[in-house]
Design an enzyme around this catalytic site. Structure first.
Site, PDB file in Angstrom:
ATOM      1  N   CYS A 150     -14.655   1.505 -19.317  1.00 24.65           N
ATOM      2  CA  CYS A 150     -13.399   1.893 -19.947  1.00 24.65           C
ATOM      3  C   CYS A 150     -13.422   1.710 -21.457  1.00 24.65           C
ATOM      4  O   CYS A 150     -12.714   2.410 -22.174  1.00 24.65           O
ATOM      5  CB  CYS A 150     -12.243   1.168 -19.278  1.00 24.65           C
ATOM      6  SG  CYS A 150     -11.979   1.830 -17.605  1.00 24.65           S
ATOM      7  N   GLU A 180      -7.249   2.453 -17.137  1.00 26.44           N
ATOM      8  CA  GLU A 180      -7.530   3.235 -18.339  1.00 26.44           C
ATOM      9  C   GLU A 180      -7.752   4.704 -18.016  1.00 26.44           C
ATOM     10  O   GLU A 180      -7.498   5.583 -18.847  1.00 26.44           O
ATOM     11  CB  GLU A 180      -8.764   2.673 -19.060  1.00 26.44           C
ATOM     12  CG  GLU A 180      -8.567   1.285 -19.644  1.00 26.44           C
ATOM     13  CD  GLU A 180      -8.835   0.144 -18.656  1.00 26.44           C
ATOM     14  OE1 GLU A 180      -8.790   0.389 -17.434  1.00 26.44           O
ATOM     15  OE2 GLU A 180      -9.089  -0.977 -19.117  1.00 26.44           O
ATOM     16  N   CYS A 226     -12.967  -3.050 -18.954  1.00 27.80           N
ATOM     17  CA  CYS A 226     -14.358  -3.112 -18.489  1.00 27.80           C
ATOM     18  C   CYS A 226     -15.235  -2.233 -19.383  1.00 27.80           C
ATOM     19  O   CYS A 226     -14.743  -1.458 -20.208  1.00 27.80           O
ATOM     20  CB  CYS A 226     -14.445  -2.674 -17.027  1.00 27.80           C
ATOM     21  SG  CYS A 226     -14.284  -0.892 -16.776  1.00 27.80           S
ATOM     22  N   GLU A 229      -7.099   2.184  -6.362  1.00 27.76           N
ATOM     23  CA  GLU A 229      -8.331   1.975  -5.607  1.00 27.76           C
ATOM     24  C   GLU A 229      -8.439   2.968  -4.450  1.00 27.76           C
ATOM     25  O   GLU A 229      -7.521   3.768  -4.210  1.00 27.76           O
ATOM     26  CB  GLU A 229      -8.376   0.517  -5.138  1.00 27.76           C
ATOM     27  CG  GLU A 229      -8.413  -0.429  -6.336  1.00 27.76           C
ATOM     28  CD  GLU A 229      -8.547  -1.886  -5.965  1.00 27.76           C
ATOM     29  OE1 GLU A 229      -8.361  -2.247  -4.783  1.00 27.76           O
ATOM     30  OE2 GLU A 229      -8.861  -2.677  -6.881  1.00 27.76           O
ATOM     31  N   CYS A 262      -9.850   2.939 -12.693  1.00 26.98           N
ATOM     32  CA  CYS A 262      -9.290   1.876 -13.528  1.00 26.98           C
ATOM     33  C   CYS A 262      -7.978   2.361 -14.160  1.00 26.98           C
ATOM     34  O   CYS A 262      -7.737   3.572 -14.283  1.00 26.98           O
ATOM     35  CB  CYS A 262     -10.265   1.496 -14.636  1.00 26.98           C
ATOM     36  SG  CYS A 262     -11.630   0.449 -14.111  1.00 26.98           S
TER      37      CYS A 262
HETATM   38  N1  THU Z   1      -9.860  -2.630 -13.482  1.00 27.52           N
HETATM   39  C1  THU Z   1      -9.136  -1.823 -14.312  1.00 27.52           C
HETATM   40  O1  THU Z   1      -8.218  -1.130 -13.883  1.00 27.52           O
HETATM   41  N2  THU Z   1      -9.459  -1.817 -15.629  1.00 27.52           N
HETATM   42  C2  THU Z   1     -10.405  -2.614 -16.200  1.00 27.52           C
HETATM   43  O2  THU Z   1     -10.701  -2.462 -17.380  1.00 27.52           O
HETATM   44  C3  THU Z   1     -11.024  -3.679 -15.396  1.00 27.52           C
HETATM   45  C4  THU Z   1     -10.964  -3.462 -13.927  1.00 27.52           C
HETATM   46  C5  THU Z   1      -9.527  -2.617 -12.057  1.00 27.52           C
HETATM   47  C6  THU Z   1     -10.537  -1.899 -11.205  1.00 27.52           C
HETATM   48  C7  THU Z   1     -10.294  -2.536  -9.845  1.00 27.52           C
HETATM   49  O3  THU Z   1      -9.264  -1.817  -9.188  1.00 27.52           O
HETATM   50  C8  THU Z   1      -9.803  -3.936 -10.167  1.00 27.52           C
HETATM   51  O4  THU Z   1      -9.465  -3.934 -11.541  1.00 27.52           O
HETATM   52  C9  THU Z   1     -10.832  -5.031  -9.908  1.00 27.52           C
HETATM   53  O5  THU Z   1     -12.020  -4.752 -10.561  1.00 27.52           O
END
Ligand code: THU
Length: 133
Positions: free
Chosen positions: A96, A62, A93, A51, A60
């Site tokens: 991704c 991914e 998500c 983040e 993310c």
């Molecule tokens: N997040 C991921 O790393 N991958 C996903 O497919 C879903 C969301 C992370 C992004 C963020 O840092 C945290 O999860 C909350 O949304």
């Protein structure tokens, strides 16, 4: 580990995702994610979410995984799983799923909370490179 579509060691892949999750940098959401995948040649690639104080530019798990795929020789992904901070399997998500679609085999398999699903099942009628041709 074999890469045969029906004989993949999902427990091993899930464990690798859990281990990657331990490296996550998620001080804002406190929601850690780890992802692991096999490339067609059997290579294991992993990623964790990273983040940023500018929330919208969060990476993310991914994103890191796909970067590692390219850094270590490219190719396409054959099997994928991502987990949360409790090591529970979660769904990637929407953004991704698009990343996985373009960087995965057309029959990419994902371990989901509802079992193994193909990329076509979790991203039907995907927009892709052919649409730009
Ligand atoms: N997040 C991921 O790393 N991958 C996903 O497919 C879903 C969301 C992370 C992004 C963020 O840092 C945290 O999860 C909350 O949304």
């Amino acid at each position: 580990m074999t890469t045969d579509a029906h004989d993949v060691d999902w427990d091993h892949l899930r464990e690798a995702a859990g281990d990657a999750m331990e490296r996550a940098y998620a001080p804002y959401s406190k929601y850690r994610v780890g992802a692991a995948a096999l490339a067609e040649d059997g290579r294991l690639v992993v990623g964790c979410n990273v983040e940023n104080a500018a929330y919208g530019v969060t990476l993310c798990a991914e994103c890191g995984l796909v970067s590692q795929l390219h850094l270590t020789g490219g190719g396409k992904l054959s099997h994928f799983v991502c987990v949360n901070g409790d090591r529970d399997v979660i769904m990637p998500c929407g953004r991704c799923r698009q990343l996985l679609s373009e960087n995965g085999r057309s029959d990419l398999q994902l371990l989901t909370p509802e079992g193994v699903r193909s990329i076509a099942e979790v991203l039907p009628q995907a927009f892709g490179p052919a649409d730009l041709a």
